[in-house]
Design an enzyme around this catalytic site. Structure first.
Site, PDB file in Angstrom:
ATOM      1  N   THR A  25      -8.703   8.945   1.176  1.00  5.77           N
ATOM      2  CA  THR A  25      -8.195   7.694   1.728  1.00  5.77           C
ATOM      3  C   THR A  25      -7.092   8.054   2.705  1.00  5.77           C
ATOM      4  OG1 THR A  25      -8.699   6.449  -0.279  1.00  5.77           O
ATOM      5  CG2 THR A  25      -7.026   5.531   1.174  1.00  5.77           C
TER       6      THR A  25
ATOM      7  N   ASP B  90     -10.250   7.255  -6.961  1.00  2.00           N
ATOM      8  CA  ASP B  90     -10.874   5.955  -7.189  1.00  2.00           C
ATOM      9  C   ASP B  90     -12.360   5.941  -6.852  1.00  2.00           C
ATOM     10  OD1 ASP B  90     -10.758   6.153  -4.459  1.00  2.00           O
ATOM     11  OD2 ASP B  90      -9.935   4.148  -4.117  1.00  2.00           O
TER      12      ASP B  90
ATOM     13  N   GLU C 247       0.795  -1.221   0.000  1.00  2.20           N
ATOM     14  CA  GLU C 247       0.000   0.000   0.000  1.00  2.20           C
ATOM     15  C   GLU C 247       0.830   1.274   0.000  1.00  2.20           C
ATOM     16  OE1 GLU C 247      -3.047  -0.158  -0.506  1.00  2.20           O
ATOM     17  OE2 GLU C 247      -3.358  -2.288  -0.161  1.00  2.20           O
TER      18      GLU C 247
END
Length: 279
Positions: free
Chosen positions: A87, A82, A64
């Site tokens: 995020t 996305d 990640e």
């Protein structure tokens, strides 16, 4: 769900076939017709063993964040485009998927008046969308400020465990899986969540069960994990942002081919072509 860090774009290094591994099959007894009993999982430390859990956190961070230093990610925040809004954090809590809202609510419960508490109404409004309405322009700055607070760090740890880690380990244990299998479950839940859509963790598991059985159902563990990873790769390729499958192909498959069901060190793997090592 977790996503790549800001050092690499989603298109260049997205955050998210199968050869039956002869070496892994021999190690598991598959080619000899030997089945591992489900009870074998209890003989070795599971993924919730502190040392194994640390390995799991570092493996996920390599995929990640291109780093083994998972604790450096408390402050991470960006919108990678996305469709999930912002995020952030150690497990990629998203403003558009509800887990960020739950996290900030927990932080407000434990520390009323904290720097993020004032964003709770906005987080409720943007849940299910990619909108930044009510969050910009200061939410990222305030997130990074909150990340310096050990209370917020512990909130991130606890929500990661409640929503992702503990359910994965519990399901893995009930399926008779060793630490590697439990990690395969954890990594899948981190990326795909466990909702009702065709690419969720539960749907991936159901897809795997069409062609193999886990040890708890009398199946061979290596054969089942290969089927699970096949299903995982299929799910990843359904979404462009997850279409790079190296975290399966050159990480989890590597450990499985070596018969390392207990996820013992040393571990060597690659993600997005970058090599990693845990001694």
């Amino acid at each position: 769900m977790v996503h790549p860090d800001s050092e690499t774009t989603a298109s260049a290094r997205p955050s998210r076939r199968t050869v039956v591994a002869v070496l892994g099959a021999v190690a598991s007894g598959a080619l000899l017709g030997v089945q591992r009993p489900a009870a074998a999982s209890a003989a070795a430390p599971g993924l919730d063993d502190p040392a194994k859990k640390e390995i799991a956190m570092r493996l996920v961070s390599s995929a990640e964040n291109s780093s083994l230093d998972w604790k450096a990610q408390y402050k991470y925040i960006e919108d990678i485009g996305d469709g999930r809004g912002y995020t952030a954090g150690i497990i990629g809590f998203c403003s558009g998927t509800g887990d960020m809202l739950d996290l900030v609510q927990l932080y407000a419960d434990r520390k009323p008046g904290n720097v993020l508490a004032r964003y709770l109404p906005a987080l409720r409004d943007v849940d299910g969308t990619d909108s930044h309405q009510g969050l910009d322009p200061n939410f990222p700055k305030d997130w990074r400020k909150a990340a310096q607070d050990t209370v917020f760090q512990q909130c991130q740890n606890d929500e990661r465990d409640r929503v992702y880690f503990d359910p994965a380990v519990s399901r893995g244990r009930s399926d008779g899986l060793h630490a590697l299998g439990q990690f395969c479950y954890y990594d899948a839940i981190v990326m795909h969540g466990d909702g009702g859509d065709p690419t969720s963790f539960s749907s991936i598991r159901k897809r795997a069960l069409r062609s193999a059985r886990p040890p708890a159902q009398g199946g061979d563990e290596t054969a089942y994990l290969n089927a699970f990873l096949d299903a995982r790769v299929w799910a990843m390729k359904q979404e462009e942002a997850h279409s790079d499958t190296s975290r399966v192909d050159t990480e989890q498959r590597v450990f499985l081919r070596k018969g390392n069901l207990d996820l013992n060190t040393p571990l060597d793997w690659k993600v997005y072509g970058d090599p990693y090592h845990i001694g």
